[in-house]
Design a protein around this motif. Structure first.
Motif, short mmCIF file in Angstrom:
data_model
loop_
_atom_site.label_atom_id
_atom_site.label_comp_id
_atom_site.label_asym_id
_atom_site.label_seq_id
_atom_site.Cartn_x
_atom_site.Cartn_y
_atom_site.Cartn_z
N PHE A 114 0.88 -1.32 -0.06
CA PHE A 114 0.00 0.00 0.04
C PHE A 114 0.73 1.11 0.10
O PHE A 114 2.02 1.32 0.64
CB PHE A 114 -0.86 0.03 1.26
N ILE A 115 0.40 2.42 -0.68
CA ILE A 115 1.28 3.48 -0.76
C ILE A 115 -0.08 4.71 -0.42
O ILE A 115 -1.10 4.16 -0.56
CB ILE A 115 1.77 3.87 -2.23
N GLY A 116 0.61 5.83 -0.51
CA GLY A 116 -0.25 6.96 0.06
C GLY A 116 -1.28 7.33 -0.99
O GLY A 116 -1.30 8.50 -1.31
N LEU A 117 -1.94 6.93 -1.74
CA LEU A 117 -2.93 7.25 -2.76
C LEU A 117 -4.37 6.51 -2.42
O LEU A 117 -4.43 5.44 -2.73
CB LEU A 117 -2.31 6.79 -3.92
N THR A 118 -5.28 7.60 -2.34
CA THR A 118 -6.73 6.86 -2.04
C THR A 118 -7.72 7.63 -3.09
O THR A 118 -7.43 8.77 -3.24
CB THR A 118 -7.06 7.09 -0.61
N ASP A 119 -8.82 7.07 -2.86
CA ASP A 119 -9.98 7.46 -3.64
C ASP A 119 -10.99 7.67 -2.96
O ASP A 119 -12.13 6.89 -2.57
CB ASP A 119 -10.38 6.42 -4.87
N PRO A 120 -11.06 8.48 -1.93
CA PRO A 120 -11.70 8.56 -0.64
C PRO A 120 -13.48 8.89 -1.00
O PRO A 120 -14.26 8.51 -0.19
CB PRO A 120 -11.43 9.81 0.22
N ASN A 121 -13.79 9.41 -2.19
CA ASN A 121 -15.06 9.50 -2.38
C ASN A 121 -15.40 8.53 -3.42
O ASN A 121 -16.68 8.72 -4.05
CB ASN A 121 -15.24 11.21 -3.02
N TYR A 122 -14.68 7.54 -3.75
CA TYR A 122 -15.15 6.41 -4.75
C TYR A 122 -15.29 6.80 -6.06
O TYR A 122 -16.12 6.14 -6.57
CB TYR A 122 -16.38 5.60 -4.11
N ASP A 123 -14.84 8.17 -6.45
CA ASP A 123 -15.48 8.51 -7.58
C ASP A 123 -14.49 8.53 -8.82
O ASP A 123 -14.49 9.44 -9.74
CB ASP A 123 -16.20 9.95 -7.54
N GLY A 124 -13.03 8.04 -8.59
CA GLY A 124 -12.00 8.18 -9.32
C GLY A 124 -11.15 9.36 -9.11
O GLY A 124 -10.26 9.35 -9.91
N SER A 125 -11.35 10.08 -7.99
CA SER A 125 -10.64 11.21 -7.93
C SER A 125 -9.68 10.84 -6.83
O SER A 125 -9.91 10.88 -5.63
CB SER A 125 -11.31 12.48 -7.33
N PHE A 126 -8.40 10.45 -7.26
CA PHE A 126 -7.42 9.96 -6.29
C PHE A 126 -6.69 11.12 -5.76
O PHE A 126 -6.41 12.24 -6.23
CB PHE A 126 -6.33 9.04 -6.89
N VAL A 127 -6.21 11.15 -4.37
CA VAL A 127 -5.43 12.03 -3.77
C VAL A 127 -4.34 11.51 -2.80
O VAL A 127 -4.60 10.27 -2.36
CB VAL A 127 -6.59 12.66 -2.64
N TRP A 128 -3.31 11.94 -2.81
CA TRP A 128 -2.03 11.67 -2.04
C TRP A 128 -2.19 11.82 -0.73
O TRP A 128 -3.07 12.74 -0.18
CB TRP A 128 -0.82 12.42 -2.58
N SER A 129 -1.60 11.16 0.14
CA SER A 129 -1.68 11.36 1.68
C SER A 129 -1.17 12.73 2.16
O SER A 129 -1.66 13.10 3.28
CB SER A 129 -0.79 10.21 2.45
N ASN A 130 -0.58 13.73 1.41
CA ASN A 130 -0.26 14.92 1.77
C ASN A 130 -1.38 15.55 1.16
O ASN A 130 -1.37 17.01 1.66
CB ASN A 130 1.16 15.46 1.23
N GLY A 131 -2.37 15.09 0.87
CA GLY A 131 -3.62 16.08 0.41
C GLY A 131 -3.55 16.59 -0.87
O GLY A 131 -4.47 17.17 -1.52
N ASN A 132 -2.49 16.32 -1.83
CA ASN A 132 -2.58 16.66 -3.24
C ASN A 132 -3.21 15.86 -3.92
O ASN A 132 -3.04 14.89 -3.88
CB ASN A 132 -0.98 17.01 -3.80
N PRO A 133 -4.04 16.41 -4.97
CA PRO A 133 -4.91 15.70 -5.77
C PRO A 133 -3.85 14.93 -6.98
O PRO A 133 -3.05 15.49 -7.07
CB PRO A 133 -5.88 16.51 -6.45
N LEU A 134 -4.23 13.82 -7.25
CA LEU A 134 -3.66 13.36 -8.57
C LEU A 134 -4.37 13.90 -9.93
O LEU A 134 -5.09 13.50 -10.22
CB LEU A 134 -3.86 11.60 -8.61
N CYS A 135 -3.77 15.11 -10.01
CA CYS A 135 -4.28 15.93 -10.92
C CYS A 135 -3.90 15.33 -12.56
O CYS A 135 -3.15 14.63 -12.66
CB CYS A 135 -3.75 17.35 -10.94
N GLN A 136 -4.99 15.96 -13.37
CA GLN A 136 -4.95 15.67 -14.69
C GLN A 136 -3.23 16.27 -15.20
O GLN A 136 -3.09 17.29 -14.97
CB GLN A 136 -5.73 16.31 -15.54
N GLY A 137 -2.68 15.33 -15.96
CA GLY A 137 -1.52 15.77 -16.61
C GLY A 137 -0.49 15.30 -15.53
O GLY A 137 0.77 15.71 -15.93
N CYS A 138 -0.72 14.94 -14.00
CA CYS A 138 0.58 14.73 -13.19
C CYS A 138 1.06 13.34 -13.70
O CYS A 138 0.55 12.66 -14.26
CB CYS A 138 -0.13 14.66 -11.83
#
Ligand SMILES: [Ca+2]
Ligand SMILES: [Ca+2]
Length: 199
Positions: A114-138
């Motif tokens: 496991f790593i610090g990447l979650t999809d807390p709203n179950y909608d495909g929007s992943f967020v790193w454990s530091n709060g940064n979103p896995l943004c488009q183009g990242c």
């Protein structure tokens, strides 16, 4: 890169678990000042230590998901589950895992860390454990066809990121069931005093 130690423990009921600490110290934009006789200056240092832990016991704390338990383990070490938004960090961890043989059954039997990447709203929007979103183009490093939010085993789908070692995925990212167990996990821990280790 240096290996601090390897710990093993086992009981009659729990199969052997091994925690491997190791790691990678990064100096980014560091001004290497002389710290002799002084406290190091955290403002001049941006260092992180990454710990690769082999899987925990399968029956570890069932009051929380296995992912939450892994995160709590990292927190108890002063860190969080690792953010791998930096491709260099992602690559170095994979190289370390391969070189140390941590991708084998002696470390993990359930295909991932496991790593610090979650999809807390179950909608495909992943967020790193530091709060940064896995943004488009990242930077991303998903395995082919992932994230797929497979919901065969959990109606909430798969919402917790892992480095996937099933088949030949070799650490590509995958969304996994948050309570899939056992799993290894990777922690990221601030190490603001790394400059004190310089000559
Ligand atoms: Ca999901
Ligand atoms: Ca998946």
């Amino acid at each position: 890169m240096r290996k601090d130690n390897i710990r093993k423990r086992s009981t009659s009921k729990i199969r052997p678990t091994m925690a491997v600490k190791l790691v990678l110290l990064f100096l980014s934009g560091v001004v290497l000042i002389s710290a002799k006789g002084k406290d190091c200056a955290p403002s001049f240092c941006s260092c992180k230590k990454y710990e690769v832990h082999c899987e925990m016991p399968e029956d570890a704390n069932k009051q929380m998901t296995y992912y939450e338990y892994a995160a709590a383990q990292c927190k108890s070490h002063g860190g969080v589950l690792a953010n791998l938004a930096d491709p260099d960090v992602d690559a170095m961890l994979k190289k370390f895992i391969a070189n140390e043989g941590l991708d084998g059954s002696a470390c993990i039997n359930n295909f991932g860390f496991f790593i610090g990447l979650t999809d807390p709203n179950y909608d495909g929007s992943f967020v790193w454990s530091n709060g940064n979103p896995l943004c488009q183009g990242c930077y991303t490093n998903w395995a082919p066809g992932e994230p797929n939010n497979n919901d065969k085993k959990d109606e909430n789908g798969q919402n917790c990121g892992q480095l996937w070692y099933r088949s030949n995925h070799n650490g590509l990212w995958d969304d996994e069931y948050c309570n899939e167990r056992p799993k290894g996990y990777v922690c990221e821990i601030p190490n603001n005093c790394c400059c004190s280790e310089t000559p």
